[in-house]
Scaffold this motif. Sequence first.
Motif, PDB file in Angstrom:
ATOM      1  N   MET A   5       0.878  -1.144  -0.104  1.00  0.00           N
ATOM      2  CA  MET A   5       0.065   0.079   0.076  1.00  0.00           C
ATOM      3  C   MET A   5       0.808   1.162   0.055  1.00  0.00           C
ATOM      4  SD  MET A   5      -2.968  -1.441   0.114  1.00  0.00           S
ATOM      5  CE  MET A   5      -4.292  -0.004   0.339  1.00  0.00           C
ATOM      6  N   LEU A   6       0.522   2.379  -0.457  1.00  0.00           N
ATOM      7  CA  LEU A   6       1.141   3.530  -0.683  1.00  0.00           C
ATOM      8  C   LEU A   6       0.439   4.744   0.033  1.00  0.00           C
ATOM      9  CD1 LEU A   6       2.274   3.757  -4.344  1.00  0.00           C
ATOM     10  CD2 LEU A   6       3.291   2.511  -2.437  1.00  0.00           C
ATOM     11  N   ARG A   7       1.237   5.387   0.660  1.00  0.00           N
ATOM     12  CA  ARG A   7       0.318   6.784   1.271  1.00  0.00           C
ATOM     13  C   ARG A   7       1.513   7.913   1.295  1.00  0.00           C
ATOM     14  NH1 ARG A   7       2.443   7.262   6.441  1.00  0.00           N
ATOM     15  NH2 ARG A   7       3.090   5.228   7.339  1.00  0.00           N
ATOM     16  N   VAL A   8       1.019   9.091   1.626  1.00  0.00           N
ATOM     17  CA  VAL A   8       1.843  10.305   1.866  1.00  0.00           C
ATOM     18  C   VAL A   8       2.644   9.929   3.242  1.00  0.00           C
ATOM     19  CG1 VAL A   8       2.006  12.559   2.365  1.00  0.00           C
ATOM     20  CG2 VAL A   8       0.544  11.704   0.475  1.00  0.00           C
ATOM     21  N   ALA A   9       3.807  10.286   3.209  1.00  0.00           N
ATOM     22  CA  ALA A   9       4.741  10.091   4.363  1.00  0.00           C
ATOM     23  C   ALA A   9       4.167  10.835   5.373  1.00  0.00           C
ATOM     24  CB  ALA A   9       6.139  10.433   4.244  1.00  0.00           C
ATOM     25  N   ARG A  10       4.470  10.573   6.799  1.00  0.00           N
ATOM     26  CA  ARG A  10       4.223  11.612   7.827  1.00  0.00           C
ATOM     27  C   ARG A  10       5.711  11.696   8.551  1.00  0.00           C
ATOM     28  NH1 ARG A  10       0.224   6.843   9.204  1.00  0.00           N
ATOM     29  NH2 ARG A  10      -1.512   7.306   7.767  1.00  0.00           N
ATOM     30  N   PRO A  11       5.705  12.897   9.314  1.00  0.00           N
ATOM     31  CA  PRO A  11       6.896  12.949  10.201  1.00  0.00           C
ATOM     32  C   PRO A  11       6.998  11.780  11.143  1.00  0.00           C
ATOM     33  CG  PRO A  11       5.382  14.848  10.042  1.00  0.00           C
ATOM     34  CD  PRO A  11       4.729  13.991   9.279  1.00  0.00           C
ATOM     35  N   SER A  12       6.006  11.046  11.587  1.00  0.00           N
ATOM     36  CA  SER A  12       6.045   9.833  12.502  1.00  0.00           C
ATOM     37  C   SER A  12       6.655   8.755  11.865  1.00  0.00           C
ATOM     38  CB  SER A  12       4.798   9.635  13.085  1.00  0.00           C
ATOM     39  OG  SER A  12       3.687   9.412  12.145  1.00  0.00           O
ATOM     40  N   ASP A  13       6.865   8.781  10.450  1.00  0.00           N
ATOM     41  CA  ASP A  13       7.684   7.808   9.576  1.00  0.00           C
ATOM     42  C   ASP A  13       8.980   7.761   9.653  1.00  0.00           C
ATOM     43  OD1 ASP A  13       5.359   6.532   8.868  1.00  0.00           O
ATOM     44  OD2 ASP A  13       4.850   8.012   7.184  1.00  0.00           O
ATOM     45  N   ALA A  14       9.816   8.698  10.142  1.00  0.00           N
ATOM     46  CA  ALA A  14      11.107   9.084  10.262  1.00  0.00           C
ATOM     47  C   ALA A  14      11.952   8.085  10.710  1.00  0.00           C
ATOM     48  CB  ALA A  14      11.451  10.499  11.077  1.00  0.00           C
ATOM     49  N   ALA A  15      11.543   7.517  11.893  1.00  0.00           N
ATOM     50  CA  ALA A  15      12.360   6.089  12.361  1.00  0.00           C
ATOM     51  C   ALA A  15      12.163   5.088  11.607  1.00  0.00           C
ATOM     52  CB  ALA A  15      11.569   5.929  13.694  1.00  0.00           C
ATOM     53  N   ALA A  16      10.979   4.597  10.810  1.00  0.00           N
ATOM     54  CA  ALA A  16      11.230   3.631   9.968  1.00  0.00           C
ATOM     55  C   ALA A  16      11.968   4.031   8.615  1.00  0.00           C
ATOM     56  CB  ALA A  16       9.611   3.419   9.540  1.00  0.00           C
ATOM     57  N   ILE A  17      11.836   5.354   8.188  1.00  0.00           N
ATOM     58  CA  ILE A  17      12.879   5.658   7.038  1.00  0.00           C
ATOM     59  C   ILE A  17      14.052   5.505   7.560  1.00  0.00           C
ATOM     60  CG2 ILE A  17      13.158   7.915   5.829  1.00  0.00           C
ATOM     61  CD1 ILE A  17      10.245   8.337   5.669  1.00  0.00           C
ATOM     62  N   GLN A  18      14.544   5.892   8.622  1.00  0.00           N
ATOM     63  CA  GLN A  18      15.728   5.850   8.982  1.00  0.00           C
ATOM     64  C   GLN A  18      16.228   4.472   9.244  1.00  0.00           C
ATOM     65  OE1 GLN A  18      16.900   5.940  13.376  1.00  0.00           O
ATOM     66  NE2 GLN A  18      18.349   7.598  13.029  1.00  0.00           N
ATOM     67  N   ARG A  19      15.518   3.229   9.632  1.00  0.00           N
ATOM     68  CA  ARG A  19      15.861   2.019   9.576  1.00  0.00           C
ATOM     69  C   ARG A  19      16.244   1.523   8.141  1.00  0.00           C
ATOM     70  NH1 ARG A  19      12.644  -1.671   8.108  1.00  0.00           N
ATOM     71  NH2 ARG A  19      10.886  -0.482   8.353  1.00  0.00           N
ATOM     72  N   VAL A  65       8.118  -0.296   4.263  1.00  0.00           N
ATOM     73  CA  VAL A  65       8.978  -1.147   3.723  1.00  0.00           C
ATOM     74  C   VAL A  65       9.641  -0.325   2.366  1.00  0.00           C
ATOM     75  CG1 VAL A  65       8.018  -3.210   4.280  1.00  0.00           C
ATOM     76  CG2 VAL A  65       7.204  -2.132   2.217  1.00  0.00           C
ATOM     77  N   GLY A  66       9.357   0.938   2.263  1.00  0.00           N
ATOM     78  CA  GLY A  66       9.979   1.663   1.195  1.00  0.00           C
ATOM     79  C   GLY A  66       9.506   3.239   1.226  1.00  0.00           C
ATOM     80  N   PHE A  67      10.347   4.092   0.682  1.00  0.00           N
ATOM     81  CA  PHE A  67       9.988   5.426   0.444  1.00  0.00           C
ATOM     82  C   PHE A  67      10.498   6.084  -0.698  1.00  0.00           C
ATOM     83  CE2 PHE A  67      13.926   5.220   2.812  1.00  0.00           C
ATOM     84  CZ  PHE A  67      14.738   6.527   2.416  1.00  0.00           C
ATOM     85  N   ALA A  68       9.877   7.038  -1.102  1.00  0.00           N
ATOM     86  CA  ALA A  68      10.451   7.621  -2.524  1.00  0.00           C
ATOM     87  C   ALA A  68       9.756   9.211  -2.423  1.00  0.00           C
ATOM     88  CB  ALA A  68       9.870   6.968  -3.652  1.00  0.00           C
ATOM     89  N   TYR A  69      10.672   9.964  -3.208  1.00  0.00           N
ATOM     90  CA  TYR A  69      10.231  11.293  -2.980  1.00  0.00           C
ATOM     91  C   TYR A  69      10.997  12.116  -4.321  1.00  0.00           C
ATOM     92  CZ  TYR A  69      14.756  12.113  -0.731  1.00  0.00           C
ATOM     93  OH  TYR A  69      16.093  12.270  -0.402  1.00  0.00           O
ATOM     94  N   VAL A  70      10.500  13.194  -4.559  1.00  0.00           N
ATOM     95  CA  VAL A  70      11.024  14.245  -5.614  1.00  0.00           C
ATOM     96  C   VAL A  70      11.655  15.373  -4.809  1.00  0.00           C
ATOM     97  CG1 VAL A  70       9.876  12.992  -7.482  1.00  0.00           C
ATOM     98  CG2 VAL A  70       9.005  15.272  -6.566  1.00  0.00           C
ATOM     99  N   SER A  71      12.315  16.032  -5.515  1.00  0.00           N
ATOM    100  CA  SER A  71      12.942  17.273  -5.119  1.00  0.00           C
ATOM    101  C   SER A  71      13.372  18.205  -6.120  1.00  0.00           C
ATOM    102  CB  SER A  71      14.082  17.020  -3.966  1.00  0.00           C
ATOM    103  OG  SER A  71      15.133  16.203  -4.470  1.00  0.00           O
ATOM    104  N   PRO A  72      13.214  19.389  -5.962  1.00  0.00           N
ATOM    105  CA  PRO A  72      13.878  20.241  -7.065  1.00  0.00           C
ATOM    106  C   PRO A  72      15.191  19.798  -7.519  1.00  0.00           C
ATOM    107  CG  PRO A  72      13.213  21.664  -5.464  1.00  0.00           C
ATOM    108  CD  PRO A  72      13.333  20.278  -4.914  1.00  0.00           C
ATOM    109  N   ALA A  73      15.300  19.588  -8.932  1.00  0.00           N
ATOM    110  CA  ALA A  73      16.654  19.327  -9.594  1.00  0.00           C
ATOM    111  C   ALA A  73      17.778  20.560  -9.180  1.00  0.00           C
ATOM    112  CB  ALA A  73      16.783  19.029 -10.942  1.00  0.00           C
ATOM    113  N   ASN A  74      17.134  21.710  -9.124  1.00  0.00           N
ATOM    114  CA  ASN A  74      18.078  22.918  -8.976  1.00  0.00           C
ATOM    115  C   ASN A  74      16.703  23.918  -8.463  1.00  0.00           C
ATOM    116  OD1 ASN A  74      18.918  25.658  -9.371  1.00  0.00           O
ATOM    117  ND2 ASN A  74      20.694  24.445 -10.241  1.00  0.00           N
TER     118      ASN A  74
END
Length: 196
Positions: A5-19, A65-74
């Motif tokens: 399943m996919l959802r928008v990340a939350r600040p509370s996901d930081a620990a899982a993302i760190q893992r 079990v995974g994360f993905a995002y986009v950011s400005p190239a510049n």
Amino acid sequence: MSEVMLRVARPSDAAAIQRIYGYYVDNTAITCEVVTPSIAELTGRITKTLEKFPYLVATLDERVVGFAYVSPANPRAAYQWTVETSIYVDRNCRGKHVGTRLYDMLEELCRRMKVVNMTAHIVYPHDDQPDQYLTLASPKFHAAYGYRLAGRFDRNVYKFDKWYDMIWMEKAIAEHGHDPVPIVNFNAIKERFFGE
């Protein structure tokens, strides 16, 4: 069988993302970071990204079990139609199409946001031979996704006592027309995808 399943990340996901991310920082040359960011740092990154761009997590049985995002190239205005992608999947969940699900959604969101170019900056073996810290999985994944090699930088990355190259891959997801419309903020479209 459980579904990813996919959802928008939350600040509370930081620990899982760190893992998930910490493994790649400590054991691979995939990321150029050499120290795993703190939970506070990752929380800030999630929050900052979501001000304008998508930051997604994939879950399996409610576990991230995974994360993905986009950011400005510049950050300069004339680059606004080009984004850089980042994706990481729990090393124990490879082969479950987590990365594919995340990238499919990221690409669809970017189209809706009027992004034209998606790019990936990928660490690559200088001698073209994979080693214990770096496989060719990422460039192969991106090539299968329609990305093409746009440039290669000679020995730009030093990690694990070794120099690596950096390649840039890109994919146009819209026409390069005259007078493109400004980028749409992710927050203006996320409700139709995620009900948030």
